[in-house]
Design a protein around this motif. Structure first.
Motif, PDB file in Angstrom:
ATOM      1  N   LEU A   1      51.994 107.595  16.409  1.00  9.35           N
ATOM      2  CA  LEU A   1      51.174 108.743  16.805  1.00  9.35           C
ATOM      3  C   LEU A   1      51.865 109.526  17.906  1.00  9.35           C
ATOM      4  CD1 LEU A   1      48.026 106.767  16.458  1.00  9.35           C
ATOM      5  CD2 LEU A   1      47.830 109.235  16.213  1.00  9.35           C
ATOM      6  N   GLU A   2      52.041 110.817  17.640  1.00 12.38           N
ATOM      7  CA  GLU A   2      52.594 111.721  18.654  1.00 12.38           C
ATOM      8  C   GLU A   2      51.434 112.563  19.174  1.00 12.38           C
ATOM      9  OE1 GLU A   2      55.866 114.079  17.146  1.00 12.38           O
ATOM     10  OE2 GLU A   2      55.586 115.608  18.690  1.00 12.38           O
ATOM     11  N   HIS A   3      51.504 113.023  20.414  1.00 10.63           N
ATOM     12  CA  HIS A   3      50.462 113.928  20.911  1.00 10.63           C
ATOM     13  C   HIS A   3      51.062 114.945  21.864  1.00 10.63           C
ATOM     14  CE1 HIS A   3      49.328 112.580  25.135  1.00 10.63           C
ATOM     15  NE2 HIS A   3      50.253 111.731  24.800  1.00 10.63           N
ATOM     16  N   TYR A   4      50.226 115.838  22.342  1.00 11.98           N
ATOM     17  CA  TYR A   4      50.666 116.935  23.209  1.00 11.98           C
ATOM     18  C   TYR A   4      50.098 116.673  24.599  1.00 11.98           C
ATOM     19  CZ  TYR A   4      51.028 121.971  24.588  1.00 11.98           C
ATOM     20  OH  TYR A   4      51.289 123.181  25.203  1.00 11.98           O
ATOM     21  N   PRO A   5      50.865 115.967  25.446  1.00 14.98           N
ATOM     22  CA  PRO A   5      50.355 115.613  26.773  1.00 14.98           C
ATOM     23  C   PRO A   5      49.881 116.866  27.517  1.00 14.98           C
ATOM     24  CG  PRO A   5      52.445 114.512  26.361  1.00 14.98           C
ATOM     25  CD  PRO A   5      52.253 115.513  25.247  1.00 14.98           C
ATOM     26  N   GLY A   6      48.762 116.759  28.151  1.00 11.07           N
ATOM     27  CA  GLY A   6      48.208 117.921  28.849  1.00 11.07           C
ATOM     28  C   GLY A   6      47.145 118.588  28.013  1.00 11.07           C
ATOM     29  N   MET A   7      47.497 118.994  26.795  1.00  8.64           N
ATOM     30  CA  MET A   7      46.498 119.624  25.930  1.00  8.64           C
ATOM     31  C   MET A   7      45.530 118.586  25.352  1.00  8.64           C
ATOM     32  SD  MET A   7      46.798 122.093  22.612  1.00  8.64           S
ATOM     33  CE  MET A   7      45.341 122.344  21.569  1.00  8.64           C
TER      34      MET A   7
ATOM     35  N   ALA B   1      41.948 117.793  18.232  1.00  7.56           N
ATOM     36  CA  ALA B   1      42.754 117.102  19.246  1.00  7.56           C
ATOM     37  C   ALA B   1      44.194 116.995  18.724  1.00  7.56           C
ATOM     38  CB  ALA B   1      42.185 115.724  19.536  1.00  7.56           C
ATOM     39  N   PRO B   2      45.173 117.421  19.544  1.00  7.47           N
ATOM     40  CA  PRO B   2      46.567 117.481  19.055  1.00  7.47           C
ATOM     41  C   PRO B   2      47.264 116.122  18.977  1.00  7.47           C
ATOM     42  CG  PRO B   2      46.453 118.276  21.308  1.00  7.47           C
ATOM     43  CD  PRO B   2      45.041 117.966  20.894  1.00  7.47           C
ATOM     44  N   PHE B   3      46.925 115.391  17.896  1.00  2.00           N
ATOM     45  CA  PHE B   3      47.612 114.142  17.557  1.00  2.00           C
ATOM     46  C   PHE B   3      48.204 114.311  16.164  1.00  2.00           C
ATOM     47  CE2 PHE B   3      44.306 112.516  20.440  1.00  2.00           C
ATOM     48  CZ  PHE B   3      45.027 111.640  21.235  1.00  2.00           C
ATOM     49  N   TRP B   4      49.351 113.680  15.930  1.00  2.00           N
ATOM     50  CA  TRP B   4      49.970 113.706  14.594  1.00  2.00           C
ATOM     51  C   TRP B   4      50.431 112.307  14.244  1.00  2.00           C
ATOM     52  CZ3 TRP B   4      51.098 117.003  18.588  1.00  2.00           C
ATOM     53  CH2 TRP B   4      50.554 118.272  18.463  1.00  2.00           C
TER      54      TRP B   4
ATOM     55  N   LYS C   1      42.635 117.784  27.597  1.00  2.00           N
ATOM     56  CA  LYS C   1      41.724 118.939  27.715  1.00  2.00           C
ATOM     57  C   LYS C   1      40.892 119.107  26.452  1.00  2.00           C
ATOM     58  CE  LYS C   1      44.625 121.566  30.844  1.00  2.00           C
ATOM     59  NZ  LYS C   1      45.588 122.646  30.913  1.00  2.00           N
TER      60      LYS C   1
ATOM     61  N   HIS D   1      41.983 107.151  23.162  1.00  2.00           N
ATOM     62  CA  HIS D   1      42.827 107.371  21.985  1.00  2.00           C
ATOM     63  C   HIS D   1      44.238 106.922  22.322  1.00  2.00           C
ATOM     64  CE1 HIS D   1      44.475 109.036  18.348  1.00  2.00           C
ATOM     65  NE2 HIS D   1      43.334 109.607  18.012  1.00  2.00           N
TER      66      HIS D   1
END
Lengths: 151, 85
Positions: free
Chosen positions: A50-56, A120-123, A59, A81
């Motif tokens: 799982l990759e995500h967008y730290p910060g976003m 939520a920005p997870f991939w 929020k 998460h």
């Protein structure tokens, strides 16, 4: 209302107890745990990254939880998460909601998951014997979210 | 104006870029215009930004549509539809 994005595993039982015991006027606790399956679209999965967008990410999750709190009578809500490399049966996500009565806790818990799935920005990237592939977004996730907008 | 651009997941892999500082030419001041600008780099950039791929954008950590206006100093992110949970 707390959100956490972390590499480490979580103790769902301990988190649920903490929220349950925080207030004596809480009558309902709803919880959802998402875990890694060993099979997706008919193919065996060995790891899920799982990759995500730290910060976003934080929020976005906070905004979803706040929205749930304005719609239902919640005492508290928690989202944990994970990101990084996970194996089959590893926990991915925990949502816990507490309220005076079950209706609000159930609905808010499902609402938070439905919004998390599309906002939520997870991939996710799956690895199997045949190689790696990015998981495609499902249109059923969009419709799961849309049903809350027509209510 | 100068902005920061971030790429995630499939975009990051295909473009072989995770972040860059970008000086935008005059007239490029919306997400749609920025996508067109990036597509003009050709190859993988064109494949990602010319409209065949579903792409989401965020400005300063908030999801936006392609009509959103970009200002100097903004953090603009591009990524595929999300698949968490």
């Amino acid at each position: 209302m707390e959100v956490r994005v972390q590499l480490e595993d979580f103790d769902a039982g301990a988190e649920i107890s903490r929220l349950r015991l925080a207030r004596r006027d809480t009558g309902a606790v709803a919880a959802f745990i998402g875990q890694v399956r060993d099979i997706n679209d008919g193919a065996e999965v060995s790891t899920l990254t799982l990759e995500h967008y730290p910060g976003m990410t934080e929020k976005a999750l906070q905004a979803i939880v706040q929205q749930a709190a304005t719609r239902w009578a919640l005492h508290d809500a928690l989202v944990v998460h994970r990101y990084g490399c996970l194996q089959a049966q590893d926990q991915i996500v925990l949502v816990v909601t507490t309220s005076p009565h079950r209706g609000d806790a159930f609905s808010a818990c499902e609402f938070i998951m439905d919004y998390l799935k599309t906002e939520a920005p997870f991939w996710k990237k799956e690895a199997s014997a045949s190689g790696e592939r990015w998981v495609e977004a499902r249109s059923s996730d969009d419709s799961a979210k849309q049903r809350w907008q027509s209510q | 104006m100068q902005i920061t651009v971030l790429y995630f997941a499939r975009l990051k892999e295909s473009l072989k870029y995770s972040t860059e500082q970008l000086q935008l030419p005059a007239g490029v001041d919306t997400v749609a215009a920025l996508m067109q600008h990036l597509a003009s780099r050709g190859d993988a950039w064109q494949a990602m930004f010319s409209g065949q791929q579903a792409i989401r954008a965020a400005i300063n950590h908030a999801l936006v549509g392609t009509e959103a206006v970009i200002k100097a100093g903004d953090e603009v992110a591009f990524f595929p539809p999300v698949t968490g949970g």
